[in-house]
Scaffold this active site. Sequence first.
Site, PDB file in Angstrom:
ATOM      1  N   GLU A  69      40.330  19.631  14.628  1.00  0.00           N
ATOM      2  CA  GLU A  69      41.763  19.713  14.345  1.00  0.00           C
ATOM      3  C   GLU A  69      42.358  18.329  14.152  1.00  0.00           C
ATOM      4  O   GLU A  69      43.447  18.179  13.627  1.00  0.00           O
ATOM      5  CB  GLU A  69      42.488  20.438  15.479  1.00  0.00           C
ATOM      6  CG  GLU A  69      42.406  19.721  16.812  1.00  0.00           C
ATOM      7  CD  GLU A  69      43.170  20.456  17.906  1.00  0.00           C
ATOM      8  OE1 GLU A  69      44.348  20.131  18.100  1.00  0.00           O
ATOM      9  OE2 GLU A  69      42.579  21.341  18.539  1.00  0.00           O
ATOM     10  N   PHE A  72      39.152  14.673   9.595  1.00  0.00           N
ATOM     11  CA  PHE A  72      38.730  15.338   8.369  1.00  0.00           C
ATOM     12  C   PHE A  72      37.972  14.371   7.467  1.00  0.00           C
ATOM     13  O   PHE A  72      38.098  13.151   7.583  1.00  0.00           O
ATOM     14  CB  PHE A  72      39.924  15.935   7.615  1.00  0.00           C
ATOM     15  CG  PHE A  72      40.958  14.933   7.157  1.00  0.00           C
ATOM     16  CD1 PHE A  72      40.758  14.157   6.026  1.00  0.00           C
ATOM     17  CD2 PHE A  72      42.158  14.789   7.855  1.00  0.00           C
ATOM     18  CE1 PHE A  72      41.704  13.258   5.594  1.00  0.00           C
ATOM     19  CE2 PHE A  72      43.123  13.883   7.427  1.00  0.00           C
ATOM     20  CZ  PHE A  72      42.893  13.122   6.291  1.00  0.00           C
ATOM     21  N   LYS A  97      36.184   9.341   6.262  1.00  0.00           N
ATOM     22  CA  LYS A  97      36.561  10.110   7.451  1.00  0.00           C
ATOM     23  C   LYS A  97      37.749   9.465   8.136  1.00  0.00           C
ATOM     24  O   LYS A  97      37.724   8.287   8.493  1.00  0.00           O
ATOM     25  CB  LYS A  97      35.385  10.203   8.430  1.00  0.00           C
ATOM     26  CG  LYS A  97      35.688  11.113   9.623  1.00  0.00           C
ATOM     27  CD  LYS A  97      34.457  11.327  10.489  1.00  0.00           C
ATOM     28  CE  LYS A  97      34.730  12.333  11.597  1.00  0.00           C
ATOM     29  NZ  LYS A  97      33.549  12.574  12.441  1.00  0.00           N
ATOM     30  N   ASP A 194      30.220  11.070  21.183  1.00  0.00           N
ATOM     31  CA  ASP A 194      30.866  12.241  20.575  1.00  0.00           C
ATOM     32  C   ASP A 194      29.804  13.068  19.864  1.00  0.00           C
ATOM     33  O   ASP A 194      29.942  13.445  18.698  1.00  0.00           O
ATOM     34  CB  ASP A 194      31.952  11.797  19.590  1.00  0.00           C
ATOM     35  CG  ASP A 194      32.847  12.949  19.155  1.00  0.00           C
ATOM     36  OD1 ASP A 194      32.821  14.010  19.812  1.00  0.00           O
ATOM     37  OD2 ASP A 194      33.568  12.795  18.144  1.00  0.00           O
TER      38      ASP A 194
END
Length: 339
Positions: A69, A72, A97, A194
Amino acid sequence: MDGCISSRVKTERKSHSYNGLNSKVDGREDDTMIGLISNATSSWALKCFTLKELKTATGNLVPDSQVTEDEFYVKGWIDEHTLGPTKPGSGLTVAVKKLNNASHQEPSEWLRKINNMGKLCHPNLVRLIGYCLEDVYPILVYEYLDKGSFDKCLFKRGSDFQPLSWKMRIKIALDAAKGLAFLHSEKVNVIHGDFNTSNILIDSNHNAKLSDFGLDKYDDPNNYARLNPITYAAPEYSTTGHLTKKSDIYGFGVLLLEIMSGKRAWDYDRPRREHNLVVWSQPLLVNKDKIYQVMDSHIEGQYSPHEAMEVARIAIQCLSFSSKNRPNIDDVVRSLEKL
């Protein structure tokens, strides 16, 4: 090092400026990586893109696909020689990105981590070409990989879609493990921070490469809620707010469950007791008569009971509640290579 990126896209070093900052942080080079891992680093300079250049290269940074969310990807095109923006379909294709709502690190800290990230080279790491720090949050420019992120390859469904085979899933898991092993190696000593399916990108030959490593986007107790602890975050993160190599290992265990089941780590559309894939599947993984309940029905008959139980064993170890009981990634690589 031409093995890291084609000499065609090497460029003259450009001043990496952001509010008066340059590639030296506080007047000194960050030598955490430099010199220690010369065999694993690239000799080319990262391109410092302007926001205008990236908008031109991508058609105004309109998202092609949402990663989370907050993040992107946008497909773009740059000249192979100058790295300046060019018309769609020509030159070098790149993936841009945007890291929206990442942790509020100082620009100098972002620059240090991005430069360190750009120095690393491995077949299972996505090549970083450049970055932009003119926007509110950092923008990274990567090599473009045809098949996109692993989560789309693994979870996409449709009548015209062929699910990834068991063999291909294990290959991708092994590639990802090798990339993580390189990051965790003594000379490199980088925490991914991550690790998840959206940060594993797949090329046209189904080779997997890790992206977004070493940025410490969530290494802050105040960002705990944003990481969604019921997916990839290790249990200890909720109390410490800090990431370690064993945090990456936990994330790898979640990845193995997703590979086995073809299901996302968390999904409210599943029956209530199956919302949390880790919690639901673990009792089934230790029972050879029940493990089939976890396995993706789309790949039935493609694996042996021994292979399923072996991957389950690795996953269970990686998901150990205590970080001390999780294996090192080198051990995981060796186990996957035997399959």
